[in-house]
Design a protein around this motif. Structure first.
Motif, PDB file in Angstrom:
ATOM      1  N   PHE A 163       0.782  -0.968   0.180  1.00 53.16           N
ATOM      2  CA  PHE A 163      -0.078   0.142   0.075  1.00 53.16           C
ATOM      3  C   PHE A 163       1.020   1.373   0.015  1.00 53.16           C
ATOM      4  CE2 PHE A 163      -2.973  -2.855   1.001  1.00 53.16           C
ATOM      5  CZ  PHE A 163      -4.211  -2.617   0.922  1.00 53.16           C
ATOM      6  N   ALA A 220      -3.408  -9.646  -6.507  1.00 51.09           N
ATOM      7  CA  ALA A 220      -3.198  -7.928  -6.641  1.00 51.09           C
ATOM      8  C   ALA A 220      -2.568  -7.683  -7.981  1.00 51.09           C
ATOM      9  CB  ALA A 220      -2.969  -7.917  -5.366  1.00 51.09           C
ATOM     10  N   PRO A 224      -2.726  -0.432  -4.569  1.00 52.94           N
ATOM     11  CA  PRO A 224      -4.072   0.196  -4.230  1.00 52.94           C
ATOM     12  C   PRO A 224      -4.059   1.735  -4.450  1.00 52.94           C
ATOM     13  CG  PRO A 224      -3.488  -1.388  -2.699  1.00 52.94           C
ATOM     14  CD  PRO A 224      -2.026  -1.502  -3.439  1.00 52.94           C
ATOM     15  N   GLU A 226      -5.727   5.192  -3.384  1.00 48.34           N
ATOM     16  CA  GLU A 226      -6.512   5.766  -2.352  1.00 48.34           C
ATOM     17  C   GLU A 226      -7.623   6.716  -2.997  1.00 48.34           C
ATOM     18  OE1 GLU A 226      -6.479   7.871   2.192  1.00 48.34           O
ATOM     19  OE2 GLU A 226      -4.649   7.721   0.939  1.00 48.34           O
ATOM     20  N   TRP A 231      -9.936   2.016  -1.154  1.00 53.93           N
ATOM     21  CA  TRP A 231      -9.018   1.859  -1.932  1.00 53.93           C
ATOM     22  C   TRP A 231      -9.262   0.994  -3.181  1.00 53.93           C
ATOM     23  CZ3 TRP A 231      -4.291   3.554  -0.333  1.00 53.93           C
ATOM     24  CH2 TRP A 231      -3.958   3.790   1.199  1.00 53.93           C
ATOM     25  N   LEU A 233      -8.634  -1.271  -5.994  1.00 59.55           N
ATOM     26  CA  LEU A 233      -7.436  -2.406  -6.199  1.00 59.55           C
ATOM     27  C   LEU A 233      -7.761  -2.920  -7.690  1.00 59.55           C
ATOM     28  CD1 LEU A 233      -5.205  -4.190  -5.279  1.00 59.55           C
ATOM     29  CD2 LEU A 233      -7.135  -5.765  -4.506  1.00 59.55           C
ATOM     30  N   TYR A 235      -6.919  -5.915  -9.831  1.00 61.16           N
ATOM     31  CA  TYR A 235      -6.501  -7.245  -9.617  1.00 61.16           C
ATOM     32  C   TYR A 235      -6.678  -8.226 -11.100  1.00 61.16           C
ATOM     33  CZ  TYR A 235     -11.152  -8.765  -8.623  1.00 61.16           C
ATOM     34  OH  TYR A 235     -12.567  -9.273  -8.675  1.00 61.16           O
ATOM     35  N   ALA A 251     -11.571  -5.022 -10.866  1.00 66.29           N
ATOM     36  CA  ALA A 251     -11.279  -4.023  -9.751  1.00 66.29           C
ATOM     37  C   ALA A 251     -12.203  -4.232  -8.801  1.00 66.29           C
ATOM     38  CB  ALA A 251     -11.180  -2.560 -10.137  1.00 66.29           C
ATOM     39  N   LEU A 254     -11.625  -1.362  -1.542  1.00 69.34           N
ATOM     40  CA  LEU A 254     -11.547  -2.050  -0.224  1.00 69.34           C
ATOM     41  C   LEU A 254     -11.913  -0.881   0.814  1.00 69.34           C
ATOM     42  CD1 LEU A 254      -7.978  -4.016  -0.694  1.00 69.34           C
ATOM     43  CD2 LEU A 254     -10.175  -4.573  -1.273  1.00 69.34           C
ATOM     44  N   PRO A 259      -8.841  -2.442   5.007  1.00 70.81           N
ATOM     45  CA  PRO A 259      -8.657  -3.062   3.591  1.00 70.81           C
ATOM     46  C   PRO A 259      -8.915  -4.561   3.686  1.00 70.81           C
ATOM     47  CG  PRO A 259      -6.656  -1.607   4.541  1.00 70.81           C
ATOM     48  CD  PRO A 259      -7.601  -2.195   5.662  1.00 70.81           C
TER      49      PRO A 259
END
Length: 342
Positions: A163, A220, A224, A226, A231, A233, A235, A251, A254, A259
């Motif tokens: 992160f 992942a 991530p 913000e 978050w 992400l 993936y 995506a 989180l 998270p």
């Protein structure tokens, strides 16, 4: 829905960008760069292919940790440099890692790197041999000296992603525990550390869903991002066909403070292998995201992804459109929304 915005994002005025072509009528909020791939075959002496690589802005330009598959088949991490994020010069020599004493300390192999800045330090993370496939880490402040850190986990593990800031005072790391082979399973997990040395407080984040494009395993992708909604992400998800695995990516969002809890998870892929450079290559049918640059001024996203284990591709999006699409097409399970501790 309130305005969706990036949080703690830096300004990248020279972020690579291309407007979505009017001919692109796809549903996904992500579109490809028309001149893909941005790194082709035989990019440097001794390196046959570069793919699955990560990019960060650095001193007004861009620098990348590249997965370079040598002509002898052994992968290592190389540095790439670019003024525009599109045209790349690749260092002829692989990154030379050292230990805390400054002595050379090279992994036997290294692949699928991620790269990001946390506080005042850049961290590279990759998969390597630690008596089996495991995660390696190193830090640098100048991209000249890379000091290796303690391996965070025992084998077997892959797809480690840090992160960009601490949460609750701890560094956070996503990973995908695996086995010693071409893993036929895989969930995303979250781990915490106060010092980048000792990792614990492991929490389950999410597992493969019943959707066809991520039915076998997930991992992942980029670090991530913000946002005001959580978050974001990116993936990858893997499906199994009669002709082998297919790697697509999508995506999830989180919770900012917890998270391991998934707020939203897109049931659709954002990108799946369709173009010739994604469908055909050393390993066919792969789109594998490893980095996403976000401009804090415009909300534009430049996504770097590996194509068919042969090339580096570039795709574009806008953060508000991606987040909105994930929320509108969300499908979560109980194991997604719980805190991940049993």
């Amino acid at each position: 829905m309130d305005e969706i915005r990036l949080v703690n994002a830096v300004s990248i005025p020279n972020l690579p960008w291309q407007d979505r072509p009017s001919s692109d009528k796809g549903e996904s909020p992500v579109w490809r760069y028309s001149e893909n791939p941005v790194i082709g075959r035989n990019p440097s002496p001794g390196v046959a292919r570069i793919f699955n690589s990560a990019v960060v802005p650095y001193e007004g330009e861009f620098i990348a940790a590249l997965r370079g598959e040598q002509v002898n088949g052994i992968p290592y991490v190389y540095l790439g440099r670019s003024k525009d994020g599109i045209h790349w010069d690749v260092d002829r020599d692989k990154i030379r890692f050292v230990n805390e004493k400054g002595e050379e300390f090279m992994p036997r192999y290294a692949y699928d790197p991620r790269l990001l800045k946390v506080e005042d330090t850049y961290y590279a993370i990759w998969c390597q041999d630690f008596y089996g496939a495991a995660i390696g880490m190193a830090k640098t402040t100048d991209f000249k000296t890379f000091e290796r850190l303690e391996n965070p986990f025992i084998p077997f593990n892959r797809n480690a992603v840090l992160f960009p800031r601490r949460v609750g005072g701890n560094y956070l790391l996503l990973s995908r525990p695996s086995d010693s082979g071409h893993t036929p399973f895989g969930d995303i997990w979250l781990s915490q550390s106060p010092d980048m040395t000792y990792w614990g407080k492991h929490r389950h984040v999410m597992n493969p869903s019943g959707n066809w494009w991520e039915g076998v395993k997930i991992g992942a992708g980029a670090a991530p991002i913000e946002t005001s909604e959580g978050w974001l992400l990116l993936y990858h998800g893997v499906s199994s066909t009669c002709n082998g695995f297919v790697y697509s990516f999508s995506a999830a969002i989180l919770d900012l403070d917890e998270p391991s809890r998934v707020k939203y998870r897109c049931k659709n892929y954002l990108l799946t292998p369709e173009e010739p450079y994604e469908v055909s290559g050393f390993v066919p049918n792969v789109t594998f995201p490893c980095a996403c640059l976000c401009d804090g001024d415009t909300g534009r996203m430049a996504i770097y992804y590996g194509c068919a284990d042969t090339y580096v591709g570039l795709a574009f999006a806008k953060v508000d459109e991606v987040v909105r699409y994930v929320i509108e097409n969300s499908q979560v399970s109980e194991s997604d929304t719980e805190i991940g501790l049993r």
